[in-house]
Design a protein around this motif. Structure first.
Motif, mmCIF file in Angstrom:
data_model
loop_
_atom_site.group_PDB
_atom_site.id
_atom_site.type_symbol
_atom_site.label_atom_id
_atom_site.label_comp_id
_atom_site.label_asym_id
_atom_site.label_seq_id
_atom_site.Cartn_x
_atom_site.Cartn_y
_atom_site.Cartn_z
ATOM 1 N N SER A 56 0.819 -1.223 0.000
ATOM 2 C CA SER A 56 0.000 0.000 0.000
ATOM 3 C C SER A 56 0.846 1.264 0.000
ATOM 4 N N ARG A 57 2.149 1.119 0.221
ATOM 5 C CA ARG A 57 2.976 2.306 0.417
ATOM 6 C C ARG A 57 3.366 2.946 -0.911
ATOM 7 N N ARG A 58 3.297 4.251 -0.945
ATOM 8 C CA ARG A 58 3.686 4.995 -2.144
ATOM 9 C C ARG A 58 5.195 5.074 -2.214
ATOM 10 N N PRO A 59 5.816 5.280 -3.372
ATOM 11 C CA PRO A 59 5.150 5.503 -4.670
ATOM 12 C C PRO A 59 4.691 4.173 -5.275
ATOM 13 N N ASN A 60 3.965 4.290 -6.365
ATOM 14 C CA ASN A 60 3.531 3.126 -7.132
ATOM 15 C C ASN A 60 2.619 2.208 -6.321
ATOM 16 N N GLN A 61 1.614 2.792 -5.685
ATOM 17 C CA GLN A 61 0.603 1.994 -4.981
ATOM 18 C C GLN A 61 -0.204 1.253 -6.047
ATOM 19 N N PRO A 62 -0.112 -0.071 -6.099
ATOM 20 C CA PRO A 62 -0.677 -0.777 -7.260
ATOM 21 C C PRO A 62 -2.154 -1.132 -7.153
ATOM 22 N N TRP A 63 -2.789 -0.855 -6.014
ATOM 23 C CA TRP A 63 -4.174 -1.302 -5.822
ATOM 24 C C TRP A 63 -5.187 -0.331 -6.422
ATOM 25 N N LYS A 64 -4.771 0.907 -6.614
ATOM 26 C CA LYS A 64 -5.720 1.950 -7.060
ATOM 27 C C LYS A 64 -6.395 1.541 -8.378
ATOM 28 N N GLY A 65 -7.719 1.437 -8.335
ATOM 29 C CA GLY A 65 -8.484 1.081 -9.535
ATOM 30 C C GLY A 65 -8.418 -0.383 -9.919
ATOM 31 N N LYS A 66 -7.704 -1.197 -9.135
ATOM 32 C CA LYS A 66 -7.509 -2.611 -9.531
ATOM 33 C C LYS A 66 -8.768 -3.431 -9.231
ATOM 34 N N PRO A 67 -9.285 -4.152 -10.218
ATOM 35 C CA PRO A 67 -10.383 -5.068 -9.921
ATOM 36 C C PRO A 67 -9.875 -6.216 -9.028
ATOM 37 N N VAL A 68 -10.595 -6.452 -7.939
ATOM 38 C CA VAL A 68 -10.177 -7.473 -6.966
ATOM 39 C C VAL A 68 -11.384 -8.349 -6.631
ATOM 40 N N ALA A 69 -11.161 -9.657 -6.579
ATOM 41 C CA ALA A 69 -12.198 -10.583 -6.112
ATOM 42 C C ALA A 69 -11.713 -11.264 -4.843
#
Ligand code: FNR
Length: 185
Positions: free
Chosen positions: A96-109
């Motif tokens: 979750s830590r910036r930079p490059n937080q990869p979860w933003k907008g990511k479809p997750v199931a």
């Protein structure tokens, strides 16, 4: 749609983990043309802000990259003491830590398996606000709660319960439908 990639994250390190087997079942049941890679959280250290500030370890950077490169993420969580196991929460905290937080907008199931009768209902409910705060797009339905997992997975580690297989198949279809269309380069 061109070939899509799902990263499956089992929240357990246990050999023979039901949740790792659920991730393997996801690889088997994903729609045609979708590849499922399975992550392993074993090499992640316990989160330490001092270590993060000095530069995240390679295992963290690798996981962040794999989440970023995936079109969607499938999380198979155990439930520990009515909550999210530390191994999985630790992985989410690191990534979750910036930079490059990869979860933003990511479809997750979300899915989860336990040997008890509640099938990780509480752990999955606890994961939702965490993922929402990272701006992940978590699929609402169907919910996949694999209770009494020991009765639904055979000795070869195959998910045999037909109702659960159908639910998982539907969940993955919905997940894939949430991936934005890829524009031609
Ligand atoms: C558990 N287990 C468990 N199960 C459950 O349904 N609700 C719970 O609150 C807990 N709590 C819990 C705490 C701890 C510390 C452990 C080790 C286990 C049982 C758990 O569901 C079972 O061990 C699963 O098999 C764990 O998932 P994996 O490792 O098989 O993927």
């Amino acid at each position: 749609m061109s070939s899509l990639k799902i990263l499956a994250i089992p929240g357990s390190l246990r050999r023979g983990s039901f949740n790792r087997l659920l991730a393997r079942a996801a690889a088997e049941l994903a729609p045609a043309g979708v590849t499922v890679e399975i992550a392993d959280l074993r090499d992640l250290p316990v989160y330490d802000e001092d270590v993060n500030a000095a530069g995240p370890p390679p295992a963290v950077l690798d996981l962040k990259r794999r989440i970023a490169e995936a079109d969607a993420v499938f999380i198979a969580t155990p439930e520990y003491n009515h909550g999210v196991p530390g191994v999985l929460k630790n992985a989410i905290d690191w990534t979750s830590r910036r930079p490059n937080q990869p979860w933003k907008g990511k479809p997750v199931a979300l899915a989860g398996a336990s040997d008890g009768g509640w099938g990780t209902v509480r752990a999955q409910l606890a994961l939702r606000p965490t993922l929402a705060c990272l701006d992940a797009r978590v699929v609402e339905n169907p919910e996949v709660h694999v209770s009494h997992a020991q009765d639904k997975i055979d000795a070869e580690g195959r998910l045999t319960d037909e109702k659960t297989r159908e639910l998982l198949r539907r969940l993955l279809e919905v997940l894939v439908s949430r991936v934005p269309e890829k524009r031609p380069a």
